[in-house]
Design a protein around this motif. Structure first.
Motif, mmCIF file in Angstrom:
data_model
loop_
_atom_site.group_PDB
_atom_site.id
_atom_site.type_symbol
_atom_site.label_atom_id
_atom_site.label_comp_id
_atom_site.label_asym_id
_atom_site.label_seq_id
_atom_site.Cartn_x
_atom_site.Cartn_y
_atom_site.Cartn_z
ATOM 1 N N ALA A 93 65.714 56.533 16.898
ATOM 2 C CA ALA A 93 65.799 55.277 16.151
ATOM 3 C C ALA A 93 66.617 54.223 16.885
ATOM 4 N N GLY A 94 67.583 54.651 17.713
ATOM 5 C CA GLY A 94 68.482 53.702 18.360
ATOM 6 C C GLY A 94 68.034 53.190 19.702
ATOM 7 N N ASN A 95 66.869 53.634 20.190
ATOM 8 C CA ASN A 95 66.410 53.181 21.513
ATOM 9 C C ASN A 95 66.387 51.650 21.593
ATOM 10 N N THR A 96 66.977 51.109 22.655
ATOM 11 C CA THR A 96 67.150 49.669 22.769
ATOM 12 C C THR A 96 66.539 49.161 24.076
ATOM 13 N N LEU A 97 65.702 48.138 23.954
ATOM 14 C CA LEU A 97 65.118 47.465 25.116
ATOM 15 C C LEU A 97 65.412 45.978 24.974
ATOM 16 N N HIS A 125 76.415 50.110 37.057
ATOM 17 C CA HIS A 125 76.049 48.786 36.557
ATOM 18 C C HIS A 125 75.038 48.094 37.470
ATOM 19 N N ARG A 126 75.128 48.328 38.763
ATOM 20 C CA ARG A 126 74.129 47.752 39.676
ATOM 21 C C ARG A 126 72.738 48.239 39.315
ATOM 22 N N ARG A 127 72.636 49.512 38.988
ATOM 23 C CA ARG A 127 71.338 50.084 38.621
ATOM 24 C C ARG A 127 70.879 49.589 37.246
ATOM 25 N N LEU A 128 71.823 49.474 36.315
ATOM 26 C CA LEU A 128 71.453 48.932 35.008
ATOM 27 C C LEU A 128 70.877 47.530 35.141
ATOM 28 N N ALA A 129 71.558 46.707 35.936
ATOM 29 C CA ALA A 129 71.106 45.326 36.128
ATOM 30 C C ALA A 129 69.754 45.260 36.818
ATOM 31 N N ALA A 130 69.431 46.291 37.600
ATOM 32 C CA ALA A 130 68.134 46.348 38.283
ATOM 33 C C ALA A 130 67.016 46.793 37.353
ATOM 34 N N GLY A 131 67.360 47.112 36.084
ATOM 35 C CA GLY A 131 66.340 47.451 35.105
ATOM 36 C C GLY A 131 66.095 48.928 34.895
ATOM 37 N N GLU A 132 66.956 49.771 35.437
ATOM 38 C CA GLU A 132 66.775 51.213 35.223
ATOM 39 C C GLU A 132 67.178 51.605 33.789
ATOM 40 N N ASP A 133 66.558 52.675 33.267
ATOM 41 C CA ASP A 133 67.013 53.256 32.000
ATOM 42 C C ASP A 133 68.473 53.663 32.127
ATOM 43 N N ASN A 193 68.681 55.778 24.212
ATOM 44 C CA ASN A 193 68.329 55.135 25.473
ATOM 45 C C ASN A 193 68.572 53.630 25.375
ATOM 46 N N TRP A 194 68.873 53.019 26.515
ATOM 47 C CA TRP A 194 69.151 51.570 26.566
ATOM 48 C C TRP A 194 68.616 51.056 27.894
ATOM 49 N N LYS A 195 67.943 49.943 27.809
ATOM 50 C CA LYS A 195 67.379 49.369 29.035
ATOM 51 C C LYS A 195 67.336 47.857 28.896
ATOM 52 N N ALA A 196 67.697 47.159 29.969
ATOM 53 C CA ALA A 196 67.643 45.701 29.989
ATOM 54 C C ALA A 196 66.636 45.250 31.040
ATOM 55 N N MET A 197 66.063 44.080 30.820
ATOM 56 C CA MET A 197 65.144 43.559 31.827
ATOM 57 C C MET A 197 65.909 43.291 33.127
ATOM 58 N N ARG A 198 65.227 43.368 34.205
ATOM 59 C CA ARG A 198 65.836 43.166 35.521
ATOM 60 C C ARG A 198 66.449 41.765 35.601
ATOM 61 N N THR A 199 67.695 41.700 36.093
ATOM 62 C CA THR A 199 68.379 40.406 36.133
ATOM 63 C C THR A 199 68.379 39.773 37.518
ATOM 64 N N HIS A 200 67.878 40.454 38.529
ATOM 65 C CA HIS A 200 67.879 39.890 39.889
ATOM 66 C C HIS A 200 66.472 39.444 40.247
#
Length: 828
Positions: free
Chosen positions: A641-645, A790-798, A821-828
């Motif tokens: 239920a908490g999966n975040t994109l 954090h470098r990998r998170l910013a690159a869009g990895e799970d 799970n948490w994932k953000a769109m690629r920021t670079h």
């Protein structure tokens, strides 16, 4: 001495006697009453008649203590008849009040209420003080008789009427809290009792401590309740309050029962019955009910002697009109008889269990469910009962904002959870076993979505606590002890204030995800049973499996060894000793993996629902999981239920606490990994504010896990600590929080696998995912790992995959991904 002066002296001695009785100083009361009688002997007139009757009514307290209730009531009746013959309704009313109080003191509440209703009917000419006293007594006794609406009205009137009498305001307000307890609104009960306790009133508080302890037991805060009971018992013994002391001893035995210390409960009740400190038949029955429940827990197999004892207790309670005890004894009789295949069934037993199910108290409802569960002949019936009980406990928790109360409440439902999951495991169906465990993890794991309003007094207490902790760091031993005591007092006040925050409404439950919704993840859900540990394995393309992995004791011992080795490895300096410690850790982890980790696919993310003490394990350190994406979650349902994109670039804040050699370096690395990240003040207010404004918060700081009081686990920041408990008052917006702080992932477990600590508090307040280490991590390891993460998170990895890839050394694998799970769109 003049006639007027003599009358004044009698009145003074009489008032001294009443005050002594009010404080349960009975020897002192005897002295003052004897003085009053001696002074009254040579006086005449209407006022002397009134004083003589009042003295006799007060003396009935002592008569009851010396000769029993019957003799005391005869004394009161004689005084009432004389008042009636004299046409003195005010004195008649006082006599009815005294008869009511004496009846109530010895457990005859219906008779007591009848006397007090009679007192109200002739109370028109009473002084205000006596009217207030009448309403307080009637409210208290009415609540015991179950007339809760009448009792609440009486007590509210008394509180308003008390005016310049703070001791009566205290009694009315406190008793109003007890009425709310009987109604089942526990935060409201604690609020009224706390309001009463704050009044500056010269009253004996031992009985109020007993009442408050009962409320705390009902919410599951057994240690806090036992502390209050110990205080009350000390006062009561010194004051020779035998009746009230008997009640305290009973509740202490009940505390032992709730803690699972059944042998202690049996011993305490046996000692109480043997010494005569039980105050009559109704307490005998209460004591026997507690003893029976403890013995039933100690003897899980059939025991015909206990069955007979339960049946006899039912009959005895019925004969004395003690309905609640008869109901409880019936439930125990049903449970015990079912073990011997001689189930007690019938209309009367069914009626009693149904009545218990409608109780406002979860402990009573849970016992009834256990009895009905033992009667259930089919899986469908057990399933229906378990669903109802899970909904019941979820509803009870929904009325509470305090994480302290919400997590403690599970103590009452733990035996039902064990029954439900044990039946599912015994059936051998892995999916049903998973569903049973998820039922309870979901019921006990709802997210609080409403924060209590801001309270300047609470904010001031937090500020004071921070200051005390800072002063304590550099204080001399003697001064540090004083500061620690003062900090403990403030912590207690803050806990109590949090208890009174409540909200209405039932939190919506979520269904267990379907097999398709598990996706590529392999899910390991551990069931920490009474003697054995099982795991349900849900893996892509495989049949769901239920695997017995270990005996509980052996698993706990191996887990303790591995976590101790991990802690030692983080603290030992580089050199030959470090190699030896790391070797020991590797060995422990290999053995633990062999014991606890079943065969699983070699690819794809892994989701672990640990259960029990396995919540303390840094799973990523296990050899087969070191390069795997691992998420640790409280339940499969919560994980899904908490999966975040995040489809928009996240806002990122970074804070650094004091005393970290590489703290700023770590912050710079984290900030450099994101397009638009910035540093916020590394102080409690700055971090709290960041939690309300940013998607991601990274905190590099020293952490402290408090095993003795886990909600006061903290992060050390500039200007003082930020405590887990404070987060309950913060409307969190962050979906990912990274705590680069030693042991910040640790939690203390309560019944029902309820966890308390920094990480669990954040998740309970709505954060989707938290990253924190479960052991100490060297500064250089933390700095390098967090920068890469954090470098990998910013690159869009799970998120879990990014953490796994960034954790390149064994000690870095202490960092654990909690939640979803948490994932953000690629920021670079």
């Amino acid at each position: 001495m003049s006639q007027v002066g003599s009358v004044e002296a009698v009145e003074a001695a009489y008032q001294d006697a009443r005050n002594a009785v009010a404080h349960y100083r009975l020897p002192e009361a005897r002295h003052h009453l004897a003085t009053a009688r001696s002074l009254l002997r040579d006086l005449e007139g209407p006022l002397c008649f009134e004083l003589e009757l009042r003295i006799r009514l007060t003396e009935s307290w002592l008569t009851c203590d010396d000769l029993g209730l019957g003799a005391a009531l005869d004394q009161v009746s004689s005084a009432r008849l004389e008042a009636e013959e004299a046409g003195r309704d005010d004195l008649r009313s006082l006599a009815h009040i005294q008869a009511g109080v004496l009846n109530a003191r010895t457990g005859h509440v219906r008779e007591a209420l009848a006397e007090l209703r009679a007192a109200v009917r002739v109370s028109g000419s009473l002084p205000v003080e006596d009217k207030v006293r009448l309403l307080i007594n009637k409210g208290a006794i009415g609540s015991q008789a179950g007339e809760l609406a009448e009792a609440a009205a009486d007590l509210r009137s008394a509180a308003v009427m008390a005016g310049k009498h703070p001791h009566y305001a205290f009694m009315a307000t406190h008793n109003l809290g007890f009425v709310e307890y009987l109604r089942g609104d526990l935060p409201e009960a604690l609020r009224w009792m706390a309001e009463a306790d704050a009044l500056e009133a010269d009253v004996d508080r031992s009985v109020s401590r007993l009442d408050r302890a009962r409320v705390l037991m009902e919410v599951g805060l057994v240690d806090d309740a036992d502390e209050l009971l110990t205080q009350a018992a000390g006062v009561m013994r010194a004051a020779h309050m035998s009746e009230e002391l008997a009640d305290v001893l009973l509740e202490q035995a009940r505390c032992a029962l709730l803690r699972g210390r059944n042998t202690d409960a049996v011993s305490m009740v046996g000692e109480m019955l043997a010494t005569g400190e039980h105050g009559g038949h109704h307490r005998d029955l209460e004591a026997k009910a507690i003893r029976l429940e403890a013995l039933a827990a100690l003897a899980p197999l059939a025991d015909s002697a206990l069955e007979s004892e339960a049946a006899a207790l039912v009959r005895a309670a019925e004969a004395l009109g003690r309905q609640q005890i008869a109901d409880r004894a019936t439930a125990l009789w049903v449970i015990l008889s079912n073990r011997g295949r001689r189930a007690v069934v019938g209309a009367e037993a069914d009626r009693r269990l149904r009545r218990m199910r409608s109780s406002p108290h979860l402990a009573t409802r849970a016992l009834a469910i256990r009895a009905q569960f033992s009667l259930a002949a089919t899986r469908a019936t057990r399933e229906r009962l378990a669903r109802a009980a899970a909904a019941d406990v979820a509803a009870a928790r929904a009325g509470m904002l305090s994480l302290d109360l919400r997590t403690a409440l599970a103590i009452h439902i733990a035996p039902v959870i064990e029954l439900d999951v044990a039946h599912a495991v015994a059936g051998g169906n892995a999916w049903l076993a998973l569903a049973a465990s998820e039922r309870w993890r979901t019921a006990l794991g709802g997210v609080v979505s409403v924060s209590p309003p801001a309270d300047p007094a609470v904010a001031a207490l937090w500020s004071t606590l921070r200051q005390l902790h800072e002063e304590q760091r550099d204080a001399a031993p003697e001064e540090a002890g004083r500061l620690g005591s003062e900090a403990g007092r403030i912590e207690h006040q803050l806990r109590e204030r949090s208890w009174t925050a409540g909200k209405k409404g039932v939190m919506a439950g979520r269904p267990l995800p379907t097999r398709e919704e598990f996706g590529r993840a392999t899910v390991l859900s551990y069931l920490w049973m009474a003697e054995r540990v099982f795991v349900v394995v849900v893996a892509p393309g495989r049949k769901v499996e239920l695997v017995h992995v270990a005996q509980r004791r052996a698993a706990a011992e191996m887990l303790a060894r591995a976590t101790a080795d991990a802690g030692a490895a983080a603290r030992v300096p580089h050199g030959p000793l470090a190699a030896s410690v790391l070797s020991s850790l590797e060995h422990s982890l290999a053995l633990l993996e062999q014991m606890m980790l079943p065969p699983i696919p070699e690819e794809g993310p892994v989701v672990i629902v640990p259960g029990g003490a396995l919540a303390h394990l840094p799973w990523g350190m296990l050899p087969r999981l070191r390069k795997r994406s691992v998420t640790v979650s409280r339940s499969v349902t919560a994980w899904h239920a908490g999966n975040t994109l995040l489809t928009d670039p996240p806002t990122v804040a970074v804070a650094v606490g004091p005393g970290l050699a590489l703290g700023q370096s770590e912050a710079d690395l984290v900030i450099s990994g994101w397009v638009d990240a910035h540093q916020v003040p590394g102080e409690s207010a700055g971090v709290a504010a960041a939690l309300t404004r940013h998607d991601v918060l990274h905190v590099a700081a020293h952490g402290e896990h408090r095993a003795d009081n886990p909600l006061f686990s903290s992060l050390r920041l500039h200007g003082g600590a930020l405590f887990a408990h404070e987060l309950e008052r913060v409307p969190l917006a962050a979906s990912l929080v990274v705590l680069s702080a030693c042991s910040a992932g640790r939690a203390q477990l309560r019944p029902g696998d309820e966890a308390l600590g920094l990480t669990s508090s954040l998740l309970a307040m709505g954060v989707s995912a938290v990253v924190a280490p479960l052991t100490d991590v060297p500064d250089d390891v933390a700095c390098a790992t967090m920068g890469e993460f954090h470098r990998r998170l910013a690159a869009g990895e799970d998120g879990p995959a990014a953490l796994a890839a960034a954790s390149r050394s064994l000690l870095s694998r202490s960092f654990t991904w909690f939640g979803s799970n948490w994932k953000a769109m690629r920021t670079h």
